[in-house]
Design a protein around this motif. Structure first.
Motif, PDB file in Angstrom:
ATOM      1  N   HIS A   1       0.826  -1.208   0.000  1.00  0.00           N
ATOM      2  CA  HIS A   1       0.000   0.000   0.000  1.00  0.00           C
ATOM      3  C   HIS A   1       0.864   1.263   0.000  1.00  0.00           C
ATOM      4  O   HIS A   1       0.540   2.236  -0.675  1.00  0.00           O
ATOM      5  CB  HIS A   1      -0.953   0.019   1.194  1.00  0.00           C
TER       6      HIS A   1
ATOM      7  N   GLU B   1       0.684   3.927  -2.953  1.00  0.00           N
ATOM      8  CA  GLU B   1       0.315   5.307  -2.660  1.00  0.00           C
ATOM      9  C   GLU B   1       1.378   6.275  -3.172  1.00  0.00           C
ATOM     10  O   GLU B   1       1.058   7.295  -3.795  1.00  0.00           O
ATOM     11  CB  GLU B   1       0.106   5.492  -1.163  1.00  0.00           C
TER      12      GLU B   1
ATOM     13  N   GLY C   1       1.111   6.772  -6.776  1.00  0.00           N
ATOM     14  CA  GLY C   1      -0.131   7.385  -7.242  1.00  0.00           C
ATOM     15  C   GLY C   1      -1.149   6.411  -7.807  1.00  0.00           C
ATOM     16  O   GLY C   1      -2.031   6.803  -8.578  1.00  0.00           O
ATOM     17  N   LEU C   2      -1.063   5.138  -7.399  1.00  0.00           N
ATOM     18  CA  LEU C   2      -2.075   4.182  -7.849  1.00  0.00           C
ATOM     19  C   LEU C   2      -3.367   4.417  -7.074  1.00  0.00           C
ATOM     20  O   LEU C   2      -3.337   4.610  -5.855  1.00  0.00           O
ATOM     21  CB  LEU C   2      -1.602   2.744  -7.629  1.00  0.00           C
ATOM     22  N   PRO C   3      -4.498   4.386  -7.739  1.00  0.00           N
ATOM     23  CA  PRO C   3      -5.757   4.621  -7.033  1.00  0.00           C
ATOM     24  C   PRO C   3      -6.119   3.449  -6.117  1.00  0.00           C
ATOM     25  O   PRO C   3      -5.870   2.285  -6.481  1.00  0.00           O
ATOM     26  CB  PRO C   3      -6.781   4.767  -8.158  1.00  0.00           C
ATOM     27  N   PRO C   4      -6.663   3.723  -4.955  1.00  0.00           N
ATOM     28  CA  PRO C   4      -7.045   2.644  -4.032  1.00  0.00           C
ATOM     29  C   PRO C   4      -7.979   1.614  -4.673  1.00  0.00           C
ATOM     30  O   PRO C   4      -7.922   0.438  -4.325  1.00  0.00           O
ATOM     31  CB  PRO C   4      -7.753   3.378  -2.886  1.00  0.00           C
ATOM     32  N   ARG C   5      -8.789   2.034  -5.616  1.00  0.00           N
ATOM     33  CA  ARG C   5      -9.729   1.096  -6.249  1.00  0.00           C
ATOM     34  C   ARG C   5      -9.027   0.013  -7.069  1.00  0.00           C
ATOM     35  O   ARG C   5      -9.637  -0.993  -7.422  1.00  0.00           O
ATOM     36  CB  ARG C   5     -10.742   1.838  -7.111  1.00  0.00           C
ATOM     37  N   SER C   6      -7.738   0.185  -7.361  1.00  0.00           N
ATOM     38  CA  SER C   6      -7.023  -0.826  -8.141  1.00  0.00           C
ATOM     39  C   SER C   6      -6.490  -1.963  -7.271  1.00  0.00           C
ATOM     40  O   SER C   6      -5.915  -2.916  -7.779  1.00  0.00           O
ATOM     41  CB  SER C   6      -5.895  -0.190  -8.963  1.00  0.00           C
TER      42      SER C   6
ATOM     43  N   TYR D   1      -2.353  -5.114  -6.560  1.00  0.00           N
ATOM     44  CA  TYR D   1      -2.895  -4.000  -7.323  1.00  0.00           C
ATOM     45  C   TYR D   1      -2.896  -4.397  -8.787  1.00  0.00           C
ATOM     46  O   TYR D   1      -1.918  -4.965  -9.287  1.00  0.00           O
ATOM     47  CB  TYR D   1      -2.037  -2.736  -7.155  1.00  0.00           C
TER      48      TYR D   1
ATOM     49  N   ARG E   1       1.616   2.008 -17.100  1.00  0.00           N
ATOM     50  CA  ARG E   1       2.280   2.363 -15.839  1.00  0.00           C
ATOM     51  C   ARG E   1       3.472   1.453 -15.525  1.00  0.00           C
ATOM     52  O   ARG E   1       4.212   1.704 -14.575  1.00  0.00           O
ATOM     53  CB  ARG E   1       1.290   2.296 -14.665  1.00  0.00           C
TER      54      ARG E   1
END
Length: 96
Positions: free
Chosen positions: A30, A34, A37-42, A48, A54
């Motif tokens: 995590h 973070e 810049g990966l979105p939490p929804r991924s 992830y 990316r």
């Protein structure tokens, strides 16, 4: 402490996807996600999902490229792997 990434090869939603995991802890995963810049929804229980565009950026940030097989073997060995039948037991982000 290693964050691993496999070669994107899973088609969905108009792109190709790979996986980002930690062989140490979900906290490490995590934190890396973070900072990248990966979105939490991924996040999906133990990894992830990351789009092909990316991949190079995540490797440059420190993710270690491995084969899909090696990624799964190391994730299982870490005790962090969530298999299909276990999905109902662990939901959402944890340790973040």
């Amino acid at each position: 402490m290693t964050v691993l990434i496999d070669n994107p090869m899973w088609p969905a939603h108009g792109t190709i996807w790979g996986h980002l995991v930690s062989d140490e802890s979900l906290e490490e995963l995590h934190s890396f996600a973070e900072s990248a810049g990966l979105p939490p929804r991924s996040f999906d229980l133990d990894h992830y999902d990351v789009p092909v565009d990316r991949y190079d950026e995540l490797v440059a940030a420190g993710a270690v490229p491995v084969s899909y097989r090696d990624l799964v073997v190391r994730l299982r060995a870490s005790g962090l792997r969530v298999r299909g039948r276990d999905r109902g037991q662990r939901k959402g982000r944890s340790a973040h």
